[in-house]
Design an enzyme around this catalytic site. Structure first.
Site, PDB file in Angstrom:
ATOM      1  N   ARG A   1       0.852  -1.184   0.000  1.00  0.00           N
ATOM      2  CA  ARG A   1       0.000   0.000   0.000  1.00  0.00           C
ATOM      3  C   ARG A   1       0.888   1.234   0.000  1.00  0.00           C
ATOM      4  NH1 ARG A   1      -3.999  -2.485  -1.551  1.00  0.00           N
ATOM      5  NH2 ARG A   1      -5.814  -2.975  -0.273  1.00  0.00           N
TER       6      ARG A   1
ATOM      7  N   HIS B   1      -1.920   1.309  -9.468  1.00  0.00           N
ATOM      8  CA  HIS B   1      -2.583   0.314  -8.606  1.00  0.00           C
ATOM      9  C   HIS B   1      -3.285  -0.761  -9.457  1.00  0.00           C
ATOM     10  CE1 HIS B   1      -4.233  -0.092  -4.254  1.00  0.00           C
ATOM     11  NE2 HIS B   1      -4.283  -1.271  -4.850  1.00  0.00           N
TER      12      HIS B   1
HETATM   13  C1  GLV Z   1      -5.843  -4.360  -4.061  1.00  0.00           C
HETATM   14  O1  GLV Z   1      -5.113  -3.470  -3.770  1.00  0.00           O
HETATM   15  C2  GLV Z   1      -6.230  -5.400  -3.152  1.00  0.00           C
HETATM   16  O2  GLV Z   1      -5.973  -5.281  -1.937  1.00  0.00           O
HETATM   17  O3  GLV Z   1      -6.823  -6.409  -3.601  1.00  0.00           O
END
Ligand code: GLV
Length: 308
Positions: A223, A271
């Site tokens: 993250r 992401h």
């Molecule tokens: C994406 O970031 C997830 O946690 O699946």
């Protein structure tokens, strides 16, 4: 009895079709059309609505649509509510693909060759064999273990670090705060796959970078909150780190003026390392609902105390 879905609306249509086909006893509702809130027993969400307890008084379980659950603001959820992470094999597949891509890009100097291409420079650099490249993963959950397996065929020297001990064949394992320095000292490429918790917030910072071998590289697939972004810039400037592949940022989407956009030693993606695939995730979600109906523990049920 109904399930409320609150995530990407387009993929919601796929989920809806699958419920209609395979679990017609569960009424599928898509946020914000929640209908009578009293009917809703299950919530499948990326982010939970505010004031969940008042909004959905009969909610029995929350299924994250993602592998990570930090974005759910766990402390704000009713304490008794079971929460499960998404254990979609489609996510794991995506994570393995992205990790291979990122490790190979760094291992084969692709950031440097990208720069050379931009300046029309035809110049070869020495090639380090994979057997001499040490790749270490922080976070040995489902994703971390699968990624280690997927990297094995390349012949890298693999290691892993987690809070508690893990015995993984062919992987040098380290655990706990005490062994972190020894782990870091032997990572030419460090991959962060930790869950984001109070303990891991900002872990990718100056102190960690300083313990890596000089010229090491970083991959953050965890993250954005794991990385102290100014510390990365400083480590790249000083040569302590040679490059980074980042799929997550402190603030997403990145602003136009974010210094990472045009940094020659950073490869930034929005992401996308993995995405929950309704086709494979549906089976997991349905199994979890059935488990709950039978009074069993959920697959991927998180420990509300530790936050993952
Ligand atoms: C994406 O970031 C997830 O946690 O699946």
């Amino acid at each position: 009895m109904a399930l409320l879905y609150k995530a990407d609306p387009q993929r919601g249509q796929l989920w809806q079709q699958m419920f209609a086909l395979h679990a017609p006893d569960i009424e599928f509702r898509q946020w914000p059309d929640i209908g009578n809130p009293a009917d809703i027993q299950y919530l499948a969400a990326w982010q939970a609505p505010d004031d969940l307890a008042t909004l959905l008084p009969n909610l029995k379980a929350l299924f994250a649509i993602s592998a990570g659950v930090d974005q759910l603001n766990l402390p704000s959820l009713p304490a008794h509510l079971p929460v499960a992470r998404m254990l979609d094999p489609g996510i794991t597949q995506g994570m393995c693909e992205y990790a291979s891509f990122a490790v190979l890009s760094l291992h084969r100097d692709m950031l440097r060759y990208r720069q050379q291409q931009q300046t029309g420079t035809w110049q070869a650099h020495a090639l380090t064999p994979a057997s001499q490249r040490r790749v270490g993963i922080m976070g040995l959950g489902q994703q971390g273990c699968a990624i280690l397996e997927s990297l094995k065929p390349f012949g890298f020297q693999l290691s892993g670090w987690a809070r508690s001990a893990h015995g993984l064949a062919g992987v040098r394992s380290f655990h706990g705060q005490d062994q972190l320095p020894a782990f870091l000292a032997q990572c030419d490429i460090l991959i962060c796959l930790l869950p984001l918790t109070e303990q891991t917030q900002g872990i990718l910072a100056h102190e960690v970078f300083a313990q890596l071998p000089r010229g090491a590289a970083l991959i953050n697939m965890g993250r954005g909150g794991h990385l102290v972004e100014p510390d990365l810039l400083e480590a790249l400037d000083s040569g302590q780190l040679s490059g980074a592949v980042l799929d997550v940022l402190q603030e997403e989407p990145a602003k136009g003026e974010h210094p990472f956009w045009h940094h020659p030693q950073i490869l930034l993606t929005p992401h996308i390392a993995a995405m929950t695939q309704p086709e494979s995730a549906f089976t997991v979600l349905l199994e979890n609902i059935r488990r709950h109906q039978r009074g069993e523990t959920l697959l991927g049920q998180i420990d509300r105390q530790s936050g993952y």
